[in-house]
Design a protein around this motif. Structure first.
Motif, PDB file in Angstrom:
ATOM      1  N   GLY A   1       0.789  -1.227   0.000  1.00  0.00           N
ATOM      2  CA  GLY A   1       0.000   0.000   0.000  1.00  0.00           C
ATOM      3  C   GLY A   1       0.820   1.275   0.000  1.00  0.00           C
ATOM      4  O   GLY A   1       0.320   2.335  -0.373  1.00  0.00           O
ATOM      5  N   GLU A   2       2.068   1.187   0.449  1.00  0.00           N
ATOM      6  CA  GLU A   2       2.910   2.397   0.513  1.00  0.00           C
ATOM      7  C   GLU A   2       4.376   1.998   0.391  1.00  0.00           C
ATOM      8  O   GLU A   2       4.704   0.808   0.491  1.00  0.00           O
ATOM      9  CB  GLU A   2       2.666   3.129   1.835  1.00  0.00           C
ATOM     10  CG  GLU A   2       2.936   2.262   3.043  1.00  0.00           C
ATOM     11  CD  GLU A   2       2.595   2.964   4.348  1.00  0.00           C
ATOM     12  OE1 GLU A   2       3.504   3.104   5.176  1.00  0.00           O
ATOM     13  OE2 GLU A   2       1.429   3.351   4.525  1.00  0.00           O
TER      14      GLU A   2
ATOM     15  N   GLU B   1      -4.420  -2.095  10.057  1.00  0.00           N
ATOM     16  CA  GLU B   1      -5.289  -1.433   9.063  1.00  0.00           C
ATOM     17  C   GLU B   1      -4.796  -1.727   7.645  1.00  0.00           C
ATOM     18  O   GLU B   1      -5.586  -2.034   6.757  1.00  0.00           O
ATOM     19  CB  GLU B   1      -5.316   0.084   9.280  1.00  0.00           C
ATOM     20  CG  GLU B   1      -5.931   0.547  10.583  1.00  0.00           C
ATOM     21  CD  GLU B   1      -5.082   0.237  11.812  1.00  0.00           C
ATOM     22  OE1 GLU B   1      -3.821   0.240  11.715  1.00  0.00           O
ATOM     23  OE2 GLU B   1      -5.684  -0.033  12.871  1.00  0.00           O
ATOM     24  N   SER B   2      -3.481  -1.635   7.435  1.00  0.00           N
ATOM     25  CA  SER B   2      -2.968  -1.863   6.083  1.00  0.00           C
ATOM     26  C   SER B   2      -3.159  -3.324   5.673  1.00  0.00           C
ATOM     27  O   SER B   2      -3.449  -3.625   4.514  1.00  0.00           O
ATOM     28  CB  SER B   2      -1.496  -1.458   5.964  1.00  0.00           C
ATOM     29  OG  SER B   2      -0.650  -2.292   6.721  1.00  0.00           O
TER      30      SER B   2
ATOM     31  N   LEU C   1      -5.083  -4.627   2.403  1.00  0.00           N
ATOM     32  CA  LEU C   1      -4.418  -5.492   1.425  1.00  0.00           C
ATOM     33  C   LEU C   1      -5.180  -6.804   1.241  1.00  0.00           C
ATOM     34  O   LEU C   1      -5.234  -7.349   0.134  1.00  0.00           O
ATOM     35  CB  LEU C   1      -2.978  -5.764   1.844  1.00  0.00           C
ATOM     36  CG  LEU C   1      -2.029  -4.554   1.781  1.00  0.00           C
ATOM     37  CD1 LEU C   1      -0.669  -4.914   2.358  1.00  0.00           C
ATOM     38  CD2 LEU C   1      -1.883  -4.025   0.362  1.00  0.00           C
ATOM     39  N   SER C   2      -5.773  -7.314   2.313  1.00  0.00           N
ATOM     40  CA  SER C   2      -6.575  -8.540   2.205  1.00  0.00           C
ATOM     41  C   SER C   2      -7.799  -8.303   1.327  1.00  0.00           C
ATOM     42  O   SER C   2      -8.153  -9.146   0.493  1.00  0.00           O
ATOM     43  CB  SER C   2      -7.019  -9.018   3.591  1.00  0.00           C
ATOM     44  OG  SER C   2      -5.893  -9.348   4.376  1.00  0.00           O
ATOM     45  N   ARG C   3      -8.420  -7.138   1.502  1.00  0.00           N
ATOM     46  CA  ARG C   3      -9.574  -6.782   0.644  1.00  0.00           C
ATOM     47  C   ARG C   3      -9.122  -6.658  -0.807  1.00  0.00           C
ATOM     48  O   ARG C   3      -9.763  -7.158  -1.723  1.00  0.00           O
ATOM     49  CB  ARG C   3     -10.197  -5.451   1.104  1.00  0.00           C
ATOM     50  CG  ARG C   3     -11.148  -5.570   2.276  1.00  0.00           C
ATOM     51  CD  ARG C   3     -12.001  -4.303   2.412  1.00  0.00           C
ATOM     52  NE  ARG C   3     -11.209  -3.086   2.530  1.00  0.00           N
ATOM     53  CZ  ARG C   3     -10.737  -2.604   3.680  1.00  0.00           C
ATOM     54  NH1 ARG C   3     -10.969  -3.232   4.819  1.00  0.00           N
ATOM     55  NH2 ARG C   3     -10.033  -1.491   3.691  1.00  0.00           N
ATOM     56  N   ASP C   4      -7.991  -5.957  -1.008  1.00  0.00           N
ATOM     57  CA  ASP C   4      -7.444  -5.802  -2.362  1.00  0.00           C
ATOM     58  C   ASP C   4      -7.180  -7.171  -2.992  1.00  0.00           C
ATOM     59  O   ASP C   4      -7.454  -7.387  -4.181  1.00  0.00           O
ATOM     60  CB  ASP C   4      -6.117  -5.022  -2.331  1.00  0.00           C
ATOM     61  CG  ASP C   4      -6.303  -3.553  -1.976  1.00  0.00           C
ATOM     62  OD1 ASP C   4      -7.446  -3.063  -2.049  1.00  0.00           O
ATOM     63  OD2 ASP C   4      -5.293  -2.920  -1.619  1.00  0.00           O
ATOM     64  N   ALA C   5      -6.628  -8.092  -2.202  1.00  0.00           N
ATOM     65  CA  ALA C   5      -6.273  -9.412  -2.729  1.00  0.00           C
ATOM     66  C   ALA C   5      -7.502 -10.136  -3.270  1.00  0.00           C
ATOM     67  O   ALA C   5      -7.445 -10.760  -4.329  1.00  0.00           O
ATOM     68  CB  ALA C   5      -5.593 -10.255  -1.645  1.00  0.00           C
TER      69      ALA C   5
END
Length: 224
Positions: free
Chosen positions: A62-63, A71-72, A76-80
């Motif tokens: 994310g960064e 939180e990150s 990232l899990s949602r993004d995956a």
């Protein structure tokens, strides 16, 4: 796939099509190379899936840092999930804690989130405070496909001795050499036992230019 694996950094559909035309085996799909590669949009992965048959290993970062927060990791899990639905074949990630050790809790949380897909531990391993300890931690993690490593923070030219040591320790099959990789490094790396190679800037004129299929083909020929 041929005997050696060639992975090409890809920012968009045009890169993917050129990488495939040049003979690449796999894509690493990222956004924002100014930050050394961040998570791309699911739309990018979906668009590549429509035009290119190569497997996409998609960056989860994310960064421009190797640190993870609760939180990150959630983000990232949602993004995956969205990226897997869009066509990701696997993922690229890895975390260090404040002391520079591999953050096993964060890394394992994301392994669980992307399971059963394979993943690559990225060059965070080269930035660890104790490289040997970081390799010991990483090499036993589940579903690990490859470790993207230059052997040193400065790139492959500095990292060749460490990559040789890792191959002698039996890690050759896990190593994907990348990060400042140049054609002149390939002979030594293959002699050590490395069979996977990762290129980005070496197959384009600059990061604002697309992948050049002709340059990809030169790498394909070299590692074959």
């Amino acid at each position: 796939m041929t005997g050696s694996l060639l992975e090409v950094i890809t920012l968009d559909v045009r890169d993917a099509v050129a990488a495939e035309a040049g003979g690449a085996d796999r894509l690493e799909v990222v956004a924002d190379m100014a930050s050394d590669g961040l998570t791309p949009a699911a739309e990018t992965v979906a668009a590549i899936s429509k035009e290119c048959a190569l497997p996409q290993m998609v960056m989860l970062r994310g960064e421009a840092s190797f640190l993870a927060t609760p939180e990150s990791l959630k983000a990232l899990s949602r993004d995956a999930r969205a990226l897997a639905d869009a066509g990701a074949a696997g993922f690229v990630f890895g975390f260090l804690d404040e002391a520079g050790a591999v953050d096993l809790a964060a890394t394992e949380a994301l392994i669980h989130a992307v399971a059963p897909l394979p993943w690559t531990f990225h060059r965070a391993v080269d930035h660890a405070a104790d490289t040997q300890a970081s390799w010991r931690a990483v090499r036993l993690l589940p579903n690990l496909a490859t470790v993207l490593t230059s052997g040193a923070p400065g790139g492959v030219a500095d990292g060749l001795p460490l990559l040789k040591t890792r191959c002698e320790a039996g890690d050759g099959p896990l190593i994907m050499a990348g990060g400042g990789l140049r054609p002149g490094h390939v002979g030594a790396l293959m002699e050590y036992g490395v069979r996977a190679f990762h290129v980005g800037s070496a197959v384009r004129a600059s990061w604002s230019d697309p992948v050049d299929a002709r340059r990809v083909r030169e790498w394909r020929t070299l590692i074959d």
